[in-house]
Design a protein around this motif. Structure first.
Motif, PDB file in Angstrom:
ATOM      1  N   GLY A   1      -0.874 -28.640  93.270  1.00  0.00           N
ATOM      2  CA  GLY A   1      -2.228 -28.747  92.746  1.00  0.00           C
ATOM      3  C   GLY A   1      -2.887 -27.400  92.517  1.00  0.00           C
ATOM      4  N   VAL A   2      -2.111 -26.345  92.452  1.00  0.00           N
ATOM      5  CA  VAL A   2      -2.645 -25.011  92.225  1.00  0.00           C
ATOM      6  C   VAL A   2      -2.133 -24.541  90.879  1.00  0.00           C
ATOM      7  N   SER A   3      -3.010 -23.986  90.079  1.00  0.00           N
ATOM      8  CA  SER A   3      -2.596 -23.542  88.760  1.00  0.00           C
ATOM      9  C   SER A   3      -2.868 -22.057  88.613  1.00  0.00           C
ATOM     10  N   GLY A   4      -2.417 -21.513  87.505  1.00  0.00           N
ATOM     11  CA  GLY A   4      -2.712 -20.128  87.186  1.00  0.00           C
ATOM     12  C   GLY A   4      -1.743 -19.165  87.836  1.00  0.00           C
ATOM     13  N   ASP A   5      -2.197 -17.918  88.019  1.00  0.00           N
ATOM     14  CA  ASP A   5      -1.366 -16.829  88.503  1.00  0.00           C
ATOM     15  C   ASP A   5      -0.700 -17.153  89.818  1.00  0.00           C
ATOM     16  N   ALA A   6      -1.438 -17.726  90.760  1.00  0.00           N
ATOM     17  CA  ALA A   6      -0.879 -17.984  92.075  1.00  0.00           C
ATOM     18  C   ALA A   6       0.269 -18.989  91.996  1.00  0.00           C
ATOM     19  N   ALA A   7       0.262 -19.844  91.010  1.00  0.00           N
ATOM     20  CA  ALA A   7       1.310 -20.847  90.887  1.00  0.00           C
ATOM     21  C   ALA A   7       2.552 -20.296  90.200  1.00  0.00           C
ATOM     22  N   GLY A   8       2.459 -19.132  89.570  1.00  0.00           N
ATOM     23  CA  GLY A   8       3.612 -18.553  88.921  1.00  0.00           C
ATOM     24  C   GLY A   8       4.035 -19.276  87.671  1.00  0.00           C
ATOM     25  N   GLY A   9       3.156 -20.046  87.059  1.00  0.00           N
ATOM     26  CA  GLY A   9       3.490 -20.798  85.861  1.00  0.00           C
ATOM     27  C   GLY A   9       3.562 -19.912  84.635  1.00  0.00           C
ATOM     28  N   THR A  10       4.113 -20.456  83.568  1.00  0.00           N
ATOM     29  CA  THR A  10       4.218 -19.739  82.297  1.00  0.00           C
ATOM     30  C   THR A  10       3.472 -20.518  81.234  1.00  0.00           C
ATOM     31  N   LEU A  11       2.668 -19.795  80.468  1.00  0.00           N
ATOM     32  CA  LEU A  11       1.974 -20.370  79.321  1.00  0.00           C
ATOM     33  C   LEU A  11       2.447 -19.648  78.071  1.00  0.00           C
ATOM     34  N   VAL A  12       2.642 -20.386  77.005  1.00  0.00           N
ATOM     35  CA  VAL A  12       2.956 -19.784  75.721  1.00  0.00           C
ATOM     36  C   VAL A  12       1.713 -19.920  74.866  1.00  0.00           C
ATOM     37  N   LEU A  13       1.172 -18.788  74.449  1.00  0.00           N
ATOM     38  CA  LEU A  13      -0.064 -18.779  73.671  1.00  0.00           C
ATOM     39  C   LEU A  13       0.223 -18.445  72.219  1.00  0.00           C
ATOM     40  N   PRO A  14      -0.333 -19.212  71.300  1.00  0.00           N
ATOM     41  CA  PRO A  14      -0.163 -18.872  69.884  1.00  0.00           C
ATOM     42  C   PRO A  14      -1.014 -17.645  69.542  1.00  0.00           C
ATOM     43  N   VAL A  15      -0.484 -16.799  68.681  1.00  0.00           N
ATOM     44  CA  VAL A  15      -1.199 -15.598  68.237  1.00  0.00           C
ATOM     45  C   VAL A  15      -1.101 -15.532  66.725  1.00  0.00           C
ATOM     46  N   CYS A  16      -2.208 -15.207  66.093  1.00  0.00           N
ATOM     47  CA  CYS A  16      -2.211 -15.055  64.639  1.00  0.00           C
ATOM     48  C   CYS A  16      -2.477 -13.594  64.303  1.00  0.00           C
ATOM     49  N   TYR A  17      -1.577 -12.997  63.534  1.00  0.00           N
ATOM     50  CA  TYR A  17      -1.688 -11.595  63.173  1.00  0.00           C
ATOM     51  C   TYR A  17      -2.212 -11.394  61.748  1.00  0.00           C
ATOM     52  N   ASP A  18      -2.672 -12.470  61.101  1.00  0.00           N
ATOM     53  CA  ASP A  18      -3.241 -12.325  59.765  1.00  0.00           C
ATOM     54  C   ASP A  18      -4.445 -11.393  59.830  1.00  0.00           C
ATOM     55  N   ALA A  19      -4.692 -10.668  58.748  1.00  0.00           N
ATOM     56  CA  ALA A  19      -5.746  -9.650  58.717  1.00  0.00           C
ATOM     57  C   ALA A  19      -7.098 -10.190  59.182  1.00  0.00           C
ATOM     58  N   GLU A  20      -7.412 -11.417  58.821  1.00  0.00           N
ATOM     59  CA  GLU A  20      -8.696 -12.010  59.202  1.00  0.00           C
ATOM     60  C   GLU A  20      -8.853 -12.102  60.724  1.00  0.00           C
ATOM     61  N   PHE A  21      -7.749 -12.291  61.438  1.00  0.00           N
ATOM     62  CA  PHE A  21      -7.785 -12.479  62.883  1.00  0.00           C
ATOM     63  C   PHE A  21      -7.300 -11.256  63.666  1.00  0.00           C
ATOM     64  N   ALA A  22      -6.865 -10.228  62.973  1.00  0.00           N
ATOM     65  CA  ALA A  22      -6.367  -9.012  63.622  1.00  0.00           C
ATOM     66  C   ALA A  22      -7.056  -7.794  63.021  1.00  0.00           C
ATOM     67  N   PRO A  23      -8.387  -7.689  63.194  1.00  0.00           N
ATOM     68  CA  PRO A  23      -9.112  -6.601  62.546  1.00  0.00           C
ATOM     69  C   PRO A  23      -8.737  -5.211  63.068  1.00  0.00           C
ATOM     70  N   ASP A  24      -8.047  -5.134  64.206  1.00  0.00           N
ATOM     71  CA  ASP A  24      -7.661  -3.834  64.748  1.00  0.00           C
ATOM     72  C   ASP A  24      -6.230  -3.432  64.373  1.00  0.00           C
ATOM     73  N   MET A  25      -5.547  -4.229  63.576  1.00  0.00           N
ATOM     74  CA  MET A  25      -4.148  -3.945  63.232  1.00  0.00           C
ATOM     75  C   MET A  25      -3.994  -2.563  62.599  1.00  0.00           C
ATOM     76  N   GLU A  26      -4.864  -2.215  61.647  1.00  0.00           N
ATOM     77  CA  GLU A  26      -4.758  -0.904  60.984  1.00  0.00           C
ATOM     78  C   GLU A  26      -4.993   0.225  61.967  1.00  0.00           C
ATOM     79  N   ALA A  27      -5.953   0.068  62.864  1.00  0.00           N
ATOM     80  CA  ALA A  27      -6.243   1.116  63.847  1.00  0.00           C
ATOM     81  C   ALA A  27      -5.084   1.284  64.830  1.00  0.00           C
ATOM     82  N   VAL A  28      -4.487   0.183  65.249  1.00  0.00           N
ATOM     83  CA  VAL A  28      -3.334   0.259  66.159  1.00  0.00           C
ATOM     84  C   VAL A  28      -2.161   0.920  65.441  1.00  0.00           C
TER      85      VAL A  28
END
Length: 160
Positions: free
Chosen positions: A89-116
């Motif tokens: 009944g414990v979640s998060g870091d202490a539980a050692g679980g893995t989450l897969v998070l979707p990421v969008c790198y399109d210009a609209e959602f990654a305004p720092d891409m050029e700076a990086v």
């Protein structure tokens, strides 16, 4: 572990060694242990990079009793935290679980891409490959609800 009063209803347990995997493991193990088997008067724990904030009900316990309980609990913990099962009944870091998070790198959602790209000398494609190919560890949850502070970013992506 150094323990300091944190107002009239909390203690801050600080661990030597600064931000490290070993310190994170101790903080997570103590937090998980207290979640499983609460000390009298304990309200909640808030893990940090190298500390654990322990809030309590001052009508049920005090600084000295809670500190003694924390020290006893820490002495009982094994050298490394065990991996809990989903049934705990414990979640998060202490539980050692893995989450897969979707990421969008399109210009609209990654305004720092050029700076990086400019700061690292990497192409946008290489940035995406490095960023999406890494495993990140939640070190702590931040001041905004659900805002995780992550570690594990590939060093080549670090920017000023």
């Amino acid at each position: 572990m150094d323990v300091h009063p944190y107002g009239d209803s909390a203690l801050l347990a600080c661990f030597p060694g600064g931000m490290s995997e070993a310190t994170r493991a101790i903080v997570a193990a103590l937090s998980l242990s207290l979640a499983r088997d609460r000390l009298p008067g304990l309200v909640e724990t808030v893990p940090g990079y190298d500390s654990l904030l322990v809030a309590f009900d001052p009508f049920l316990t005090g600084h000295a009793d809670l500190e003694a309980g924390l020290r006893r609990r820490l002495s009982l913990l094994e050298a490394g935290p065990r991996n809990p099962s989903p049934d705990d009944g414990v979640s998060g870091d202490a539980a050692g679980g893995t989450l897969v998070l979707p990421v969008c790198y399109d210009a609209e959602f990654a305004p720092d891409m050029e700076a990086v790209s400019a700061a690292t000398g990497l192409s946008p494609g290489e940035i995406v490959r490095l960023h999406s190919g890494a495993d990140y560890l939640v070190w702590m949850i931040g001041f905004l609800p659900g805002f995780p502070y992550l570690g594990g970013m590939p060093p080549g992506l670090a920017t000023p």
